[in-house]
Design a protein around this motif. Structure first.
Motif, mmCIF file in Angstrom:
data_model
loop_
_atom_site.group_PDB
_atom_site.id
_atom_site.type_symbol
_atom_site.label_atom_id
_atom_site.label_comp_id
_atom_site.label_asym_id
_atom_site.label_seq_id
_atom_site.Cartn_x
_atom_site.Cartn_y
_atom_site.Cartn_z
ATOM 1 N N ASN A 17 0.807 -1.228 0.000
ATOM 2 C CA ASN A 17 0.000 0.000 0.000
ATOM 3 C C ASN A 17 0.840 1.278 0.000
ATOM 4 O O ASN A 17 0.532 2.253 0.694
ATOM 5 N N GLY A 18 1.918 1.262 -0.788
ATOM 6 C CA GLY A 18 2.695 2.476 -0.991
ATOM 7 C C GLY A 18 3.958 2.590 -0.162
ATOM 8 O O GLY A 18 4.727 3.534 -0.338
ATOM 9 N N TYR A 19 4.184 1.647 0.746
ATOM 10 C CA TYR A 19 5.351 1.706 1.638
ATOM 11 C C TYR A 19 6.190 0.442 1.494
ATOM 12 O O TYR A 19 5.687 -0.613 1.103
ATOM 13 N N ALA A 20 7.465 0.564 1.856
ATOM 14 C CA ALA A 20 8.332 -0.621 1.865
ATOM 15 C C ALA A 20 9.516 -0.361 2.783
ATOM 16 O O ALA A 20 10.006 0.766 2.894
ATOM 17 N N HIS A 21 9.940 -1.426 3.450
ATOM 18 C CA HIS A 21 11.160 -1.389 4.239
ATOM 19 C C HIS A 21 12.310 -1.923 3.377
ATOM 20 O O HIS A 21 12.085 -2.649 2.409
ATOM 21 N N TYR A 58 -1.293 6.342 -4.036
ATOM 22 C CA TYR A 58 -2.380 6.484 -3.059
ATOM 23 C C TYR A 58 -2.266 7.782 -2.259
ATOM 24 O O TYR A 58 -2.665 7.853 -1.106
ATOM 25 N N GLU A 59 -1.708 8.836 -2.849
ATOM 26 C CA GLU A 59 -1.513 10.106 -2.161
ATOM 27 C C GLU A 59 -2.850 10.792 -1.898
ATOM 28 O O GLU A 59 -3.678 10.954 -2.801
ATOM 29 N N VAL A 66 -0.567 8.938 7.773
ATOM 30 C CA VAL A 66 -0.175 7.549 7.537
ATOM 31 C C VAL A 66 1.342 7.414 7.632
ATOM 32 O O VAL A 66 1.858 6.448 8.220
ATOM 33 N N ASP A 67 2.080 8.388 7.068
ATOM 34 C CA ASP A 67 3.542 8.364 7.156
ATOM 35 C C ASP A 67 3.992 8.252 8.611
ATOM 36 O O ASP A 67 4.862 7.449 8.956
ATOM 37 N N VAL A 68 3.374 9.069 9.457
ATOM 38 C CA VAL A 68 3.747 9.078 10.876
ATOM 39 C C VAL A 68 3.353 7.767 11.549
ATOM 40 O O VAL A 68 4.104 7.212 12.356
ATOM 41 N N ALA A 69 2.172 7.261 11.214
ATOM 42 C CA ALA A 69 1.719 5.995 11.801
ATOM 43 C C ALA A 69 2.648 4.848 11.418
ATOM 44 O O ALA A 69 2.915 3.956 12.232
ATOM 45 N N ILE A 128 -7.960 5.734 22.741
ATOM 46 C CA ILE A 128 -7.295 5.438 21.471
ATOM 47 C C ILE A 128 -8.259 4.714 20.533
ATOM 48 O O ILE A 128 -8.890 3.742 20.914
ATOM 49 N N GLU A 129 -8.380 5.229 19.318
ATOM 50 C CA GLU A 129 -9.195 4.590 18.288
ATOM 51 C C GLU A 129 -8.322 4.323 17.069
ATOM 52 O O GLU A 129 -7.228 4.870 16.950
ATOM 53 N N GLU A 130 -8.819 3.486 16.178
ATOM 54 C CA GLU A 130 -8.131 3.233 14.916
ATOM 55 C C GLU A 130 -9.045 3.623 13.767
ATOM 56 O O GLU A 130 -10.220 3.244 13.751
ATOM 57 N N VAL A 131 -8.507 4.387 12.833
ATOM 58 C CA VAL A 131 -9.279 4.798 11.658
ATOM 59 C C VAL A 131 -8.562 4.296 10.411
ATOM 60 O O VAL A 131 -7.340 4.107 10.402
ATOM 61 N N GLN A 132 -9.318 4.077 9.362
ATOM 62 C CA GLN A 132 -8.766 3.590 8.089
ATOM 63 C C GLN A 132 -8.454 4.792 7.203
ATOM 64 O O GLN A 132 -9.348 5.531 6.797
ATOM 65 N N LEU A 133 -7.168 4.989 6.917
ATOM 66 C CA LEU A 133 -6.731 6.082 6.057
ATOM 67 C C LEU A 133 -5.795 5.542 4.989
ATOM 68 O O LEU A 133 -4.806 4.873 5.316
ATOM 69 N N ASP A 134 -6.059 5.835 3.745
ATOM 70 C CA ASP A 134 -5.170 5.450 2.645
ATOM 71 C C ASP A 134 -4.766 3.977 2.728
ATOM 72 O O ASP A 134 -3.600 3.626 2.581
ATOM 73 N N ARG A 135 -5.735 3.104 3.008
ATOM 74 C CA ARG A 135 -5.512 1.656 3.059
ATOM 75 C C ARG A 135 -4.701 1.212 4.277
ATOM 76 O O ARG A 135 -4.210 0.087 4.338
ATOM 77 N N HIS A 136 -4.524 2.099 5.249
ATOM 78 C CA HIS A 136 -3.758 1.759 6.444
ATOM 79 C C HIS A 136 -4.576 2.089 7.692
ATOM 80 O O HIS A 136 -5.452 2.961 7.670
#
Length: 201
Positions: A17-21, A58-59, A66-69, A128-136
């Motif tokens: 989903n747009g990220y990689a290690h 997916y910008e 999402v970057d911070v998460a 604390i809640e979790e929300v769906q943003l940009d597939r994450h």
């Protein structure tokens, strides 16, 4: 870079989903020198050491959250950034506010700019809640908990932001004053919240 290597790397980012290690690349049998090439060409951005995001994949306007998460998985979006997410302020913060447990130690990402807040364990774990943003999935404090946190930091945030926040929340149809007061007690701001309610309602 050969086209087949480019396609393989792109596919790895898309699968995540747009990220990689870095390890995602090397475990696929691709040398990590190709990440440097993609960085220089502006195809990817480095969020922190070993973590990258493919630019424009997916910008959206919430991509920085999402970057911070991704970079601080133990953190929680808080204060001005959470207020902005809930449309409780017209202030557009230039840095992402992130709460972490006072006992935790983390590495701040290179991008986007982050301001850390160290919360005591009891206050950190509440709301604390979790929300769906940009597939994450992104961890963020609930609306009512965010308000109480902002009241805790009211001298730092300023009167204008606090007043706007309270006015917007109290005029909303889905406000939950009972829940608000529960978090107010946890955060030690019961009297301040009660005074705002009495004045504004």
């Amino acid at each position: 870079m050969r086209a087949d290597i480019y396609k393989r790397i792109y596919k790895i980012f898309k699968h995540n989903n747009g990220y990689a290690h870095t390890k995602d690349i090397t475990q696929a049998g691709i040398h990590n020198v190709h990440l440097k090439t993609l960085l220089e060409e502006g195809e990817i951005e480095r969020i922190k050491r070993g973590l990258y995001r493919w630019v424009d994949m997916y910008e959206t306007h919430t991509s920085s959250l999402v970057d911070v998460a991704m970079a601080i998985p133990k953190g929680v979006i808080c204060l001005q950034s959470a207020l902005s997410y809930y449309n409780l302020t017209t202030y557009n913060p230039w840095e992402i506010s992130v709460a972490i447990n006072r006992k935790s130690r983390i590495t701040i990402p290179e991008y986007p700019p982050v301001k850390l807040y160290y919360f005591p364990s009891k206050i950190f774990s509440a709301g604390i809640e979790e929300v769906q943003l940009d597939r994450h999935r992104v961890r963020i404090y609930s609306k009512e908990k965010t308000i109480c946190d902002c009241i805790r930091y009211r001298k730092q945030l300023g009167k204008d932001i606090i007043k706007e926040m309270m006015v917007e929340y109290l005029r909303s149809s889905n406000r939950n004053l009972e829940l608000l007061m529960e978090f107010a007690e946890i955060c030690g701001v019961t009297n301040v919240i009660r005074n705002y309610i009495e004045v504004l309602i």
